[in-house]
Design an enzyme around this catalytic site. Structure first.
Site, PDB file in Angstrom:
ATOM      1  N   CYS A  95       6.536  -0.098   7.097  1.00  0.00           N
ATOM      2  CA  CYS A  95       6.111   1.072   6.330  1.00  0.00           C
ATOM      3  C   CYS A  95       7.244   1.475   5.406  1.00  0.00           C
ATOM      4  O   CYS A  95       8.404   1.497   5.819  1.00  0.00           O
ATOM      5  CB  CYS A  95       5.781   2.211   7.296  1.00  0.00           C
ATOM      6  SG  CYS A  95       5.261   3.730   6.489  1.00  0.00           S
ATOM      7  N   LEU A  96       6.892   1.825   4.168  1.00  0.00           N
ATOM      8  CA  LEU A  96       7.916   2.249   3.216  1.00  0.00           C
ATOM      9  C   LEU A  96       8.570   3.564   3.625  1.00  0.00           C
ATOM     10  O   LEU A  96       9.660   3.873   3.163  1.00  0.00           O
ATOM     11  CB  LEU A  96       7.309   2.364   1.814  1.00  0.00           C
ATOM     12  CG  LEU A  96       6.780   1.046   1.240  1.00  0.00           C
ATOM     13  CD1 LEU A  96       6.103   1.279  -0.102  1.00  0.00           C
ATOM     14  CD2 LEU A  96       7.884   0.018   1.123  1.00  0.00           C
ATOM     15  N   HIS A 119      -3.811   1.357   8.000  1.00  0.00           N
ATOM     16  CA  HIS A 119      -2.474   1.951   7.908  1.00  0.00           C
ATOM     17  C   HIS A 119      -2.465   3.102   6.890  1.00  0.00           C
ATOM     18  O   HIS A 119      -1.962   4.197   7.188  1.00  0.00           O
ATOM     19  CB  HIS A 119      -1.490   0.848   7.498  1.00  0.00           C
ATOM     20  CG  HIS A 119      -0.086   1.285   7.331  1.00  0.00           C
ATOM     21  ND1 HIS A 119       0.918   0.916   8.197  1.00  0.00           N
ATOM     22  CD2 HIS A 119       0.526   2.044   6.378  1.00  0.00           C
ATOM     23  CE1 HIS A 119       2.074   1.434   7.783  1.00  0.00           C
ATOM     24  NE2 HIS A 119       1.861   2.123   6.687  1.00  0.00           N
ATOM     25  N   GLU A 120      -3.007   2.863   5.701  1.00  0.00           N
ATOM     26  CA  GLU A 120      -2.977   3.894   4.656  1.00  0.00           C
ATOM     27  C   GLU A 120      -3.882   5.071   5.008  1.00  0.00           C
ATOM     28  O   GLU A 120      -3.525   6.228   4.758  1.00  0.00           O
ATOM     29  CB  GLU A 120      -3.346   3.305   3.291  1.00  0.00           C
ATOM     30  CG  GLU A 120      -2.416   2.202   2.805  1.00  0.00           C
ATOM     31  CD  GLU A 120      -0.933   2.546   2.844  1.00  0.00           C
ATOM     32  OE1 GLU A 120      -0.567   3.733   2.681  1.00  0.00           O
ATOM     33  OE2 GLU A 120      -0.124   1.627   3.048  1.00  0.00           O
ATOM     34  N   GLY A 157       0.853  -1.182   0.000  1.00  0.00           N
ATOM     35  CA  GLY A 157       0.000   0.000   0.000  1.00  0.00           C
ATOM     36  C   GLY A 157       0.886   1.228   0.000  1.00  0.00           C
ATOM     37  O   GLY A 157       2.047   1.166   0.420  1.00  0.00           O
ATOM     38  N   HIS A 174      -2.072   7.289   7.379  1.00  0.00           N
ATOM     39  CA  HIS A 174      -1.096   8.159   6.711  1.00  0.00           C
ATOM     40  C   HIS A 174      -1.742   9.475   6.288  1.00  0.00           C
ATOM     41  O   HIS A 174      -1.168  10.541   6.480  1.00  0.00           O
ATOM     42  CB  HIS A 174      -0.511   7.489   5.464  1.00  0.00           C
ATOM     43  CG  HIS A 174       0.730   6.721   5.715  1.00  0.00           C
ATOM     44  ND1 HIS A 174       1.865   7.278   6.263  1.00  0.00           N
ATOM     45  CD2 HIS A 174       1.033   5.425   5.491  1.00  0.00           C
ATOM     46  CE1 HIS A 174       2.805   6.362   6.365  1.00  0.00           C
ATOM     47  NE2 HIS A 174       2.322   5.217   5.901  1.00  0.00           N
ATOM     48  N   GLN A 205       3.291   9.861   1.058  1.00  0.00           N
ATOM     49  CA  GLN A 205       4.548   9.111   1.095  1.00  0.00           C
ATOM     50  C   GLN A 205       5.420   9.389  -0.126  1.00  0.00           C
ATOM     51  O   GLN A 205       6.570   8.953  -0.167  1.00  0.00           O
ATOM     52  CB  GLN A 205       4.282   7.618   1.225  1.00  0.00           C
ATOM     53  CG  GLN A 205       3.727   7.241   2.588  1.00  0.00           C
ATOM     54  CD  GLN A 205       3.552   5.754   2.700  1.00  0.00           C
ATOM     55  OE1 GLN A 205       2.525   5.215   2.322  1.00  0.00           O
ATOM     56  NE2 GLN A 205       4.588   5.090   3.194  1.00  0.00           N
TER      57      GLN A 205
END
Length: 179
Positions: free
Chosen positions: A104-105, A146-147, A56, A150, A61
């Site tokens: 997480c990226l 999670h997304e 995701g 963000h 991000q």
């Protein structure tokens, strides 16, 4: 030439925004322009997510403070879910609360046990403004929460508690990408 129906096939891989950049802590603005720039952003999000081997990716991000995320994520039954949501709202998060590994990226190479609901529903629209409702269970429910976090200026590390949080913060401080 890449096939146009494959998400991200025409997208450009963008640099990832890492923890410490203020854009990750600022709630994102609703999308109001549903033109070609939005379609390009969604393609870029897919391309960047795939290049980074994520499941995701939220627009902030890649430095875009807009309420958009993409996903290509399995649930706990190994059913693959692929899509995007513009102006998402988490309208349900319920069921069992499970602690599971989460990464997480924007915090590359790190993960920590994070508590999330086992069921989540996100409502929003597509790049063309069509209403969409996404239901997730298990790992996919974790991804949706999670997304959405963000886009509200929250990272998973904010939800980690106790010794797991202390360990994660030490790892962040030692990370090569940490400022």
């Amino acid at each position: 030439m890449p096939h146009a129906s494959i998400p991200g096939a025409r997208g450009r891989v963008r640099p990832l925004t890492l923890l410490g950049d203020p854009v990750l802590r600022t709630p994102c603005a609703d999308v109001t322009d549903f033109g070609p720039e939005l379609a390009r952003l969604v393609e870029d999000l897919f391309a960047t997510m795939y290049a980074a081997q994520g499941v995701g990716l939220a627009a902030n991000q890649v430095g875009e403070p807009l309420r958009v995320f993409v996903y290509d994520c399995p649930d706990d039954d190994d059913v693959r879910h692929v899509g995007h949501v513009v102006n998402p709202r988490l309208v349900e998060a319920d069921g069992l609360v499970l602690r599971g590994p989460e990464g997480c990226l924007s915090l590359p190479g790190l993960e920590a046990g994070t508590r999330r609901y086992d069921h989540a529903v996100v409502e929003g629209v597509t790049v063309t403004g069509e209403p969409v409702t996404v239901h997730g269970t298990g790992f996919f429910a974790r991804c949706l929460q999670h997304e959405t976090d963000h886009l509200d200026g929250t990272v998973y590390a904010d939800r980690v508690t106790g010794w797991r949080r202390r360990r994660l913060l030490r790892q962040v401080a030692r990370a090569s990408w940490s400022g």
